[in-house]
Write an enzyme that holds these catalytic residues in place. Structure first.
Site, PDB file in Angstrom:
ATOM      1  N   MET A   5      38.890  55.071  56.247  1.00  0.00           N
ATOM      2  CA  MET A   5      39.270  55.789  55.023  1.00  0.00           C
ATOM      3  C   MET A   5      40.644  56.428  55.143  1.00  0.00           C
ATOM      4  SD  MET A   5      37.257  58.860  53.058  1.00  0.00           S
ATOM      5  CE  MET A   5      35.769  57.916  52.810  1.00  0.00           C
ATOM      6  N   ARG A  31      43.283  36.784  25.563  1.00  0.00           N
ATOM      7  CA  ARG A  31      43.093  38.148  26.053  1.00  0.00           C
ATOM      8  C   ARG A  31      43.422  39.144  24.947  1.00  0.00           C
ATOM      9  NH1 ARG A  31      46.639  40.667  30.974  1.00  0.00           N
ATOM     10  NH2 ARG A  31      48.183  40.583  29.297  1.00  0.00           N
ATOM     11  N   LYS A  76      53.926  50.210  32.127  1.00  0.00           N
ATOM     12  CA  LYS A  76      52.498  50.542  32.008  1.00  0.00           C
ATOM     13  C   LYS A  76      51.948  50.946  33.380  1.00  0.00           C
ATOM     14  CE  LYS A  76      51.282  45.645  32.577  1.00  0.00           C
ATOM     15  NZ  LYS A  76      50.990  44.384  31.843  1.00  0.00           N
ATOM     16  N   TYR A 109      35.420  51.086  63.882  1.00  0.00           N
ATOM     17  CA  TYR A 109      34.083  50.833  63.338  1.00  0.00           C
ATOM     18  C   TYR A 109      33.634  49.415  63.670  1.00  0.00           C
ATOM     19  CZ  TYR A 109      34.062  55.103  60.518  1.00  0.00           C
ATOM     20  OH  TYR A 109      34.053  56.407  60.102  1.00  0.00           O
TER      21      TYR A 109
END
Ligand SMILES: *Cc1c(COP(=O)(O)O)cnc(C)c1O
Length: 344
Positions: A290, A128, A33, A242
């Protein structure tokens, strides 16, 4: 080129599958999956089918359709989410086996695709997916008359071998299935490692195939090498990144490497994870940006072309610990920007 290189070792995945099959000594399926936990379900599925896997599990029917295209006819492909509205075409067209989770799904299935194979998923306490005991009692005779191919449930705490939930769920599974002549399956990777009484007729490992805990004997599957874009010298008292998150306590050499949180490198690992140059650890310093990460390479005699974030020296679970998550999330977050190679 400055994209990071992600290498996926398909032979190691096959070796991990064989090792888990050796432990289980019963039919060993492969859970692929979420695109085989981010590593490419088509390639992983094809390689495992060659290695002898005959049963695959996906989360949703759409994944099953894509996997069928990759595998061709032959291997069975089962769908954990069962038979949802609108799935009949995919289930029939790709010959998928839905794991039926409710009375509604059962009715939908026999109405849309009478005589099409299906399995049953029971809830033994995780709350679930799957039928609750009362629901199963009501449906049981009708469902069994339609010849399900498998009855399965899923353990909530299998990565904690001493947790009483394991035995409790097993007892519930026995209660709900004893005397039924249909193959049964209870265990994923964790349950496979709990012992023979958890194996039944089929085990369904996922994360262990991909080198993740709780399969601590797994072979390493992914390596991630991130190019060094530049290095600089900073003096004591200068800051990096940062929010000035790191301050040099002595003259230091800083390397800037070409990957960041947009590549799935979870920001919370900043200041905790390490990179590796051969076997030598290099601390990640400051904030993860990023597209960039900074590292203190002052102690390296030579600056390498790249630094390694994932590999034999730092597993997905090591990195997960630094990021406050689990290996599963590190794998499924691996970014789309990497230059990927699959080794056989
Ligand atoms: C994801 C999943 C698996 C595989 O679990 P791992 O912990 O990755 O081995 C097996 N069964 C079900 C129902 C699942 O959702």
């Amino acid at each position: 080129m400055s994209t990071a290189k992600l290498t996926i070792d398909l032979s190691a995945i096959a070796a991990n599958w064989r090792a888990l099959a050796d432990i289980a000594q019963v039919e060993t399926a492969a859970v692929v999956k979420a695109d085989a936990y981010g590593l490419d379900a088509a390639r992983v599925g094809q390689h495992l089918a060659q290695a002898g896997a005959r049963h695959f599990f996906v989360a949703v029917a759409e994944e099953g359709v894509a996997l069928r295209r990759a595998l061709g006819a032959g291997p069975s492909i089962s769908v954990f989410s069962g038979h949802m509205a609108g799935d009949a075409g995919a289930i029939a067209g790709a010959n998928l086996v839905p794991m039926i989770n409710s009375v509604d799904q059962m009715l939908r299935h026999v109405e849309a695709l009478p005589a099409h194979p299906f399995g049953i998923q029971l809830d033994t306490g995780m709350n679930r997916l799957g039928m609750e005991p009362a629901e199963w009692s009501a449906l049981r005779d009708l469902a069994l008359a339609q010849n399900p191919t498998l009855i399965m449930s899923h353990l909530a705490c299998a990565d904690m071998p001493d947790h009483p939930m394991n035995a409790a769920q097993r007892a519930q599974f026995e209660d709900m299935t004893n005397g039924i002549d249909v193959p049964r399956s209870l265990s994923a990777t964790g349950g496979t490692l709990l012992g023979a009484e958890y194996h039944y007729d089929m085990v369904r490992p996922g994360v262990g195939l991909y080198g993740g805990l709780p399969f601590s004997d797994a072979q390493s599957v992914v390596t991630l090498d991130i190019p060094v874009i530049q290095t600089r010298e900073v003096s004591a008292g200068e800051t990096v990144g940062y929010a000035n998150a790191w301050t040099a306590s002595a003259p230091s050499r800083i390397a800037t490497i070409s990957a960041g949180y947009a590549d799935g490198l979870i920001r919370a690992m900043g200041g905790k994870a390490q990179l590796f140059c051969g076997g030598v650890a290099v601390p990640v310093i400051g904030r993860v940006s990023m597209d960039l990460i900074t590292a203190d390479v002052s102690h390296l005699p030579d600056i390498p072309d790249s630094l390694q974030l994932l590999g034999p020296h730092q597993s997905v679970d090591d990195l997960a610990e630094h990021a406050g998550t689990i290996g599963y999330e590190i794998l499924t977050s691996l970014g789309a920007r990497y230059d990927r190679a699959w080794r056989t």
